[in-house]
Design a protein around this motif. Sequence first.
Motif, PDB file in Angstrom:
ATOM      1  N   MET A   1       6.609  93.949   0.148  1.00 53.23           N
ATOM      2  CA  MET A   1       7.507  93.676  -1.002  1.00 53.23           C
ATOM      3  C   MET A   1       7.249  91.905  -1.302  1.00 53.23           C
ATOM      4  SD  MET A   1      11.506  94.187  -2.024  1.00 53.23           S
ATOM      5  CE  MET A   1      10.965  95.712  -2.137  1.00 53.23           C
ATOM      6  N   LYS A   2       6.948  91.445  -2.270  1.00 50.91           N
ATOM      7  CA  LYS A   2       7.036  89.922  -2.538  1.00 50.91           C
ATOM      8  C   LYS A   2       7.812  89.509  -3.507  1.00 50.91           C
ATOM      9  CE  LYS A   2       2.467  90.118  -3.813  1.00 50.91           C
ATOM     10  NZ  LYS A   2       0.955  89.795  -3.765  1.00 50.91           N
ATOM     11  N   VAL A   3       8.735  88.678  -3.016  1.00 49.75           N
ATOM     12  CA  VAL A   3      10.114  88.310  -3.480  1.00 49.75           C
ATOM     13  C   VAL A   3      10.004  86.922  -4.059  1.00 49.75           C
ATOM     14  CG1 VAL A   3      12.552  88.361  -3.802  1.00 49.75           C
ATOM     15  CG2 VAL A   3      11.227  90.343  -2.487  1.00 49.75           C
ATOM     16  N   GLY A   4      10.288  86.621  -5.106  1.00 46.98           N
ATOM     17  CA  GLY A   4      10.633  85.223  -5.520  1.00 46.98           C
ATOM     18  C   GLY A   4      12.088  84.906  -6.048  1.00 46.98           C
ATOM     19  N   VAL A   5      12.532  83.841  -6.151  1.00 51.77           N
ATOM     20  CA  VAL A   5      13.829  83.448  -6.580  1.00 51.77           C
ATOM     21  C   VAL A   5      13.755  82.358  -7.630  1.00 51.77           C
ATOM     22  CG1 VAL A   5      16.141  82.478  -5.993  1.00 51.77           C
ATOM     23  CG2 VAL A   5      15.083  83.974  -4.289  1.00 51.77           C
ATOM     24  N   ALA A   6      14.154  82.695  -8.889  1.00 57.21           N
ATOM     25  CA  ALA A   6      14.263  81.610 -10.150  1.00 57.21           C
ATOM     26  C   ALA A   6      15.587  81.046  -9.989  1.00 57.21           C
ATOM     27  CB  ALA A   6      13.742  82.344 -11.010  1.00 57.21           C
ATOM     28  N   GLY A   7      15.954  79.812  -9.914  1.00 60.02           N
ATOM     29  CA  GLY A   7      17.307  79.276 -10.057  1.00 60.02           C
ATOM     30  C   GLY A   7      17.972  78.901  -8.643  1.00 60.02           C
ATOM     31  N   LEU A   8      17.699  77.524  -8.330  1.00 55.17           N
ATOM     32  CA  LEU A   8      18.014  77.233  -6.886  1.00 55.17           C
ATOM     33  C   LEU A   8      19.491  76.384  -6.917  1.00 55.17           C
ATOM     34  CD1 LEU A   8      14.603  76.425  -5.646  1.00 55.17           C
ATOM     35  CD2 LEU A   8      16.051  78.624  -5.490  1.00 55.17           C
ATOM     36  N   GLY A   9      20.326  77.039  -7.554  1.00 58.16           N
ATOM     37  CA  GLY A   9      21.797  76.310  -7.373  1.00 58.16           C
ATOM     38  C   GLY A   9      22.604  76.681  -6.057  1.00 58.16           C
ATOM     39  N   ALA A  10      23.621  76.521  -5.869  1.00 61.62           N
ATOM     40  CA  ALA A  10      24.305  77.071  -4.851  1.00 61.62           C
ATOM     41  C   ALA A  10      24.188  78.562  -4.456  1.00 61.62           C
ATOM     42  CB  ALA A  10      25.995  76.707  -4.780  1.00 61.62           C
ATOM     43  N   MET A  11      24.259  79.471  -5.199  1.00 58.86           N
ATOM     44  CA  MET A  11      24.015  80.761  -5.113  1.00 58.86           C
ATOM     45  C   MET A  11      22.549  81.150  -4.547  1.00 58.86           C
ATOM     46  SD  MET A  11      27.119  81.984  -5.292  1.00 58.86           S
ATOM     47  CE  MET A  11      26.591  83.808  -5.564  1.00 58.86           C
ATOM     48  N   GLY A  12      21.612  80.445  -5.591  1.00 66.87           N
ATOM     49  CA  GLY A  12      20.131  80.793  -5.479  1.00 66.87           C
ATOM     50  C   GLY A  12      19.567  80.376  -4.067  1.00 66.87           C
ATOM     51  N   ARG A  13      20.036  79.239  -3.752  1.00 65.51           N
ATOM     52  CA  ARG A  13      19.709  78.715  -2.318  1.00 65.51           C
ATOM     53  C   ARG A  13      20.002  79.541  -1.387  1.00 65.51           C
ATOM     54  NH1 ARG A  13      21.765  73.742  -4.650  1.00 65.51           N
ATOM     55  NH2 ARG A  13      23.500  74.080  -3.034  1.00 65.51           N
ATOM     56  N   GLY A  14      21.236  79.946  -1.217  1.00 67.60           N
ATOM     57  CA  GLY A  14      21.602  80.999  -0.156  1.00 67.60           C
ATOM     58  C   GLY A  14      20.820  82.211  -0.163  1.00 67.60           C
ATOM     59  N   MET A  15      20.412  82.795  -1.321  1.00 70.06           N
ATOM     60  CA  MET A  15      19.758  83.893  -1.457  1.00 70.06           C
ATOM     61  C   MET A  15      18.353  83.746  -1.034  1.00 70.06           C
ATOM     62  SD  MET A  15      20.796  85.445  -5.292  1.00 70.06           S
ATOM     63  CE  MET A  15      22.574  85.285  -5.808  1.00 70.06           C
ATOM     64  N   ALA A  16      17.675  82.723  -1.416  1.00 70.76           N
ATOM     65  CA  ALA A  16      16.410  82.368  -0.850  1.00 70.76           C
ATOM     66  C   ALA A  16      16.264  82.115   0.394  1.00 70.76           C
ATOM     67  CB  ALA A  16      15.841  80.825  -1.822  1.00 70.76           C
ATOM     68  N   ARG A  17      17.100  81.651   1.191  1.00 74.08           N
ATOM     69  CA  ARG A  17      17.182  81.408   2.649  1.00 74.08           C
ATOM     70  C   ARG A  17      17.171  82.592   3.333  1.00 74.08           C
ATOM     71  NH1 ARG A  17      20.866  76.534   1.639  1.00 74.08           N
ATOM     72  NH2 ARG A  17      19.420  74.587   1.971  1.00 74.08           N
ATOM     73  N   ASN A  18      18.049  83.646   2.821  1.00 71.55           N
ATOM     74  CA  ASN A  18      18.272  84.872   3.430  1.00 71.55           C
ATOM     75  C   ASN A  18      16.829  85.907   3.340  1.00 71.55           C
ATOM     76  OD1 ASN A  18      20.720  84.998   5.050  1.00 71.55           O
ATOM     77  ND2 ASN A  18      21.508  84.590   2.955  1.00 71.55           N
ATOM     78  N   LEU A  19      16.344  85.630   2.002  1.00 63.39           N
ATOM     79  CA  LEU A  19      15.164  86.406   2.021  1.00 63.39           C
ATOM     80  C   LEU A  19      14.065  85.838   2.377  1.00 63.39           C
ATOM     81  CD1 LEU A  19      15.477  86.460  -2.037  1.00 63.39           C
ATOM     82  CD2 LEU A  19      15.285  88.590  -0.544  1.00 63.39           C
ATOM     83  N   ALA A  20      13.863  84.605   2.853  1.00 67.16           N
ATOM     84  CA  ALA A  20      12.733  83.979   3.662  1.00 67.16           C
ATOM     85  C   ALA A  20      13.100  84.273   5.397  1.00 67.16           C
ATOM     86  CB  ALA A  20      13.026  82.425   3.796  1.00 67.16           C
ATOM     87  N   ALA A  21      14.365  84.561   5.854  1.00 64.22           N
ATOM     88  CA  ALA A  21      14.737  84.909   7.084  1.00 64.22           C
ATOM     89  C   ALA A  21      14.140  86.283   7.208  1.00 64.22           C
ATOM     90  CB  ALA A  21      16.227  84.957   7.407  1.00 64.22           C
ATOM     91  N   ALA A  22      14.378  87.148   6.175  1.00 71.34           N
ATOM     92  CA  ALA A  22      13.855  88.647   6.148  1.00 71.34           C
ATOM     93  C   ALA A  22      12.424  88.836   5.975  1.00 71.34           C
ATOM     94  CB  ALA A  22      14.705  89.503   5.110  1.00 71.34           C
ATOM     95  N   GLY A  23      11.816  87.760   5.774  1.00 67.25           N
ATOM     96  CA  GLY A  23      10.363  87.927   5.477  1.00 67.25           C
ATOM     97  C   GLY A  23       9.911  88.188   4.313  1.00 67.25           C
ATOM     98  N   LEU A  24      10.895  88.145   3.285  1.00 71.63           N
ATOM     99  CA  LEU A  24      10.391  88.890   1.892  1.00 71.63           C
ATOM    100  C   LEU A  24      10.016  87.548   0.899  1.00 71.63           C
ATOM    101  CD1 LEU A  24      13.339  91.279   1.608  1.00 71.63           C
ATOM    102  CD2 LEU A  24      10.772  91.806   2.177  1.00 71.63           C
ATOM    103  N   LEU A  25      10.293  86.402   1.117  1.00 75.96           N
ATOM    104  CA  LEU A  25      10.382  85.197  -0.044  1.00 75.96           C
ATOM    105  C   LEU A  25       8.774  84.653   0.138  1.00 75.96           C
ATOM    106  CD1 LEU A  25      11.985  83.597  -1.910  1.00 75.96           C
ATOM    107  CD2 LEU A  25      12.034  82.013  -0.139  1.00 75.96           C
ATOM    108  N   VAL A  26       8.273  84.831  -0.983  1.00 73.36           N
ATOM    109  CA  VAL A  26       6.870  84.179  -1.275  1.00 73.36           C
ATOM    110  C   VAL A  26       6.682  83.009  -2.181  1.00 73.36           C
ATOM    111  CG1 VAL A  26       5.716  86.410  -0.629  1.00 73.36           C
ATOM    112  CG2 VAL A  26       6.090  85.733  -2.969  1.00 73.36           C
ATOM    113  N   GLY A  27       7.816  82.591  -2.802  1.00 70.88           N
ATOM    114  CA  GLY A  27       7.806  81.664  -3.866  1.00 70.88           C
ATOM    115  C   GLY A  27       9.326  81.492  -4.454  1.00 70.88           C
ATOM    116  N   VAL A  28       9.350  80.166  -5.011  1.00 67.97           N
ATOM    117  CA  VAL A  28      10.816  79.732  -5.708  1.00 67.97           C
ATOM    118  C   VAL A  28      10.226  78.768  -6.698  1.00 67.97           C
ATOM    119  CG1 VAL A  28      12.095  79.725  -3.546  1.00 67.97           C
ATOM    120  CG2 VAL A  28      11.117  77.687  -4.164  1.00 67.97           C
TER     121      VAL A  28
END
Length: 294
Positions: A1-28
């Motif tokens: 699964m390749k996941v991206g996050v669109a919107g990096l406010g206070a909530m989006g930043r936290g989500m992106a960090r946790n997705l990266a820690a899980a090895g799922l984040l490929v772009g923002v």
Amino acid sequence: MKVGVAGLGAMGRGMARNLAAAGLLVGVWNRTRANGEPLADELQVPLAEDATALARQCDVVITCVSADQDVLEVVGALADGVSEGDIVIDTSTIGVDTAEAAAELLRVQGAAFLDAPVTGGSEGAEAGTLQVMVGGDPDVLERVRPALAAIGSDATHFGPVGYGQRAKAVNQVMVAGIVQAISESLSFAEASGLDTERLLPVLTGGAAGSRLLERRGSRILAGDFEPGFRVALHHKDLNLCRDLLRKLDVNLPLVEMTLKHYDRLLEQGYGDEDTSALFRLKREMFQSGNRKSL
């Protein structure tokens, strides 16, 4: 699964960090590029040029923006880049009609949409403990559970698209009641001359305890209203609740009172403070010469 996050406010930043820690984040991606660059560098993932480019990199995109029109614009751009079978998960708090319109934009491109607003604040986003309220196809939800498990403690399905937003509306009404009760009670305690440092552990450990009181009680009394959840956003959310209530031909006094109080805070320039800034108004009731209800 390749996941991206669109919107990096206070909530989006936290989500992106946790997705990266899980090895799922490929772009923002973020509308203000300069605000997205530090996080992309930190997480060592590409910062997409636009939402369309992000969609082309991913098979799942999680969106987290503020307003209904923003969601439609972002989803419209994502729709230009999705492929058959891709999934967009919107964690924003928006109107039911907007969620349905966003789903249709993606459906015609062969992609799926989940309306998945979250609760838990920026603290929950950083800790990966958000509660996710989901509307959409339950089979689609099962496919993206690994991504949702990275950002939250649980993801609960409530029905078709729009039902995540209905669940979030109930949550936001309840939050209004909790913020009202805490700000009013702590103002009462302070005016009564109580030792609030001794009182807070008693309150948090008893029947009146709540997560908000535990996390924010001492900060409220210290006049620290650094936002976890901003007044302006809750004001927007309660207007969405009001719209749903009108369709049921119901007027909830709690919603109307809180909107009135938030109007005052916005007028005074406190819209970017935490909702606990309601304490500012409650404290005024106990000040000499101003002992009246709000």
